[in-house]
Design a protein around this motif. Structure first.
Motif, PDB file in Angstrom:
ATOM      1  N   VAL A 117       6.283  -0.115  -1.889  1.00  0.00           N
ATOM      2  CA  VAL A 117       6.107  -0.498  -2.640  1.00  0.00           C
ATOM      3  C   VAL A 117       4.477  -0.930  -1.811  1.00  0.00           C
ATOM      4  N   ALA A 118       3.857  -0.735  -0.769  1.00  0.00           N
ATOM      5  CA  ALA A 118       2.183  -0.754  -0.857  1.00  0.00           C
ATOM      6  C   ALA A 118       1.961  -0.606  -1.712  1.00  0.00           C
ATOM      7  N   ILE A 120       2.560   0.942  -5.016  1.00  0.00           N
ATOM      8  CA  ILE A 120       2.754   0.325  -5.969  1.00  0.00           C
ATOM      9  C   ILE A 120       2.078  -0.856  -6.195  1.00  0.00           C
ATOM     10  N   GLY A 121       1.907  -1.924  -5.160  1.00  0.00           N
ATOM     11  CA  GLY A 121       1.383  -3.309  -5.349  1.00  0.00           C
ATOM     12  C   GLY A 121      -0.180  -3.121  -5.402  1.00  0.00           C
ATOM     13  N   LEU A 122      -0.607  -2.056  -4.892  1.00  0.00           N
ATOM     14  CA  LEU A 122      -2.321  -1.620  -4.711  1.00  0.00           C
ATOM     15  C   LEU A 122      -2.675  -1.304  -5.928  1.00  0.00           C
ATOM     16  N   LEU A 124      -0.603  -2.260  -8.974  1.00  0.00           N
ATOM     17  CA  LEU A 124      -0.336  -2.739  -9.965  1.00  0.00           C
ATOM     18  C   LEU A 124      -1.650  -3.759  -9.550  1.00  0.00           C
ATOM     19  N   TYR A 125      -2.629  -4.132  -8.410  1.00  0.00           N
ATOM     20  CA  TYR A 125      -3.966  -4.738  -8.123  1.00  0.00           C
ATOM     21  C   TYR A 125      -4.739  -4.394  -9.140  1.00  0.00           C
TER      22      TYR A 125
END
Length: 131
Positions: A117-118, A120-122, A124-125
């Motif tokens: 999740v981390a 993927i979040g990075l 996407l950011y």
């Protein structure tokens, strides 16, 4: 995963049981030691949710054990002092229960999910960040 350290005293001809509520594929490992004045141990056995004996040691003073739950339900650790009609026994017990998800220990599985999740979040950011 969770672990337990405990001790208890068995009177002559007494049995003590400890219930473990397990999921299928949970692993249990532990050890116990017995102190007595007559030099004998205890009979130790484990029963599954269907009351089948899955592990058994006679006259054990000290023993390490491990097993994997083949079925879901309440398992019982039995400590039986039937060997002694006159002497009590003090038992020290240490055991750990490890829960598995998709073949991995629960802690590892959750760590993989958090890292995924981390990442993927990075990503996407980085893609959505204004330039």
């Amino acid at each position: 995963a969770f672990g337990t350290n405990t001790s208890f005293t068995l009177q002559p001809l007494e049995e003590h049981t400890i219930a473990l509520s397990l999921q299928q594929t949970d692993g249990v490992s532990g050890s116990f030691s017995t102190v007595s004045d007559d030099g004998t141990g205890v009979d130790f056995y484990v029963t599954d949710a269907y009351n089948n004996t899955i592990l058994h040691y006679d006259d054990a003073l000290q023993k390490s054990f491990s097993f994997t739950a083949e079925v879901e339900g309440d398992f019982q650790l039995h400590f039986d002092n039937s060997l002694s009609a006159a002497y009590r026994k003090t038992v020290s017990l240490n055991y750990d229960v490890t829960h598995y998800i998709m073949g991995l220990p629960q802690e590892q599985f959750l760590m993989i999910i958090i890292v995924a999740v981390a990442v993927i979040g990075l990503m996407l950011y980085a893609v959505l960040m204004p330039k």
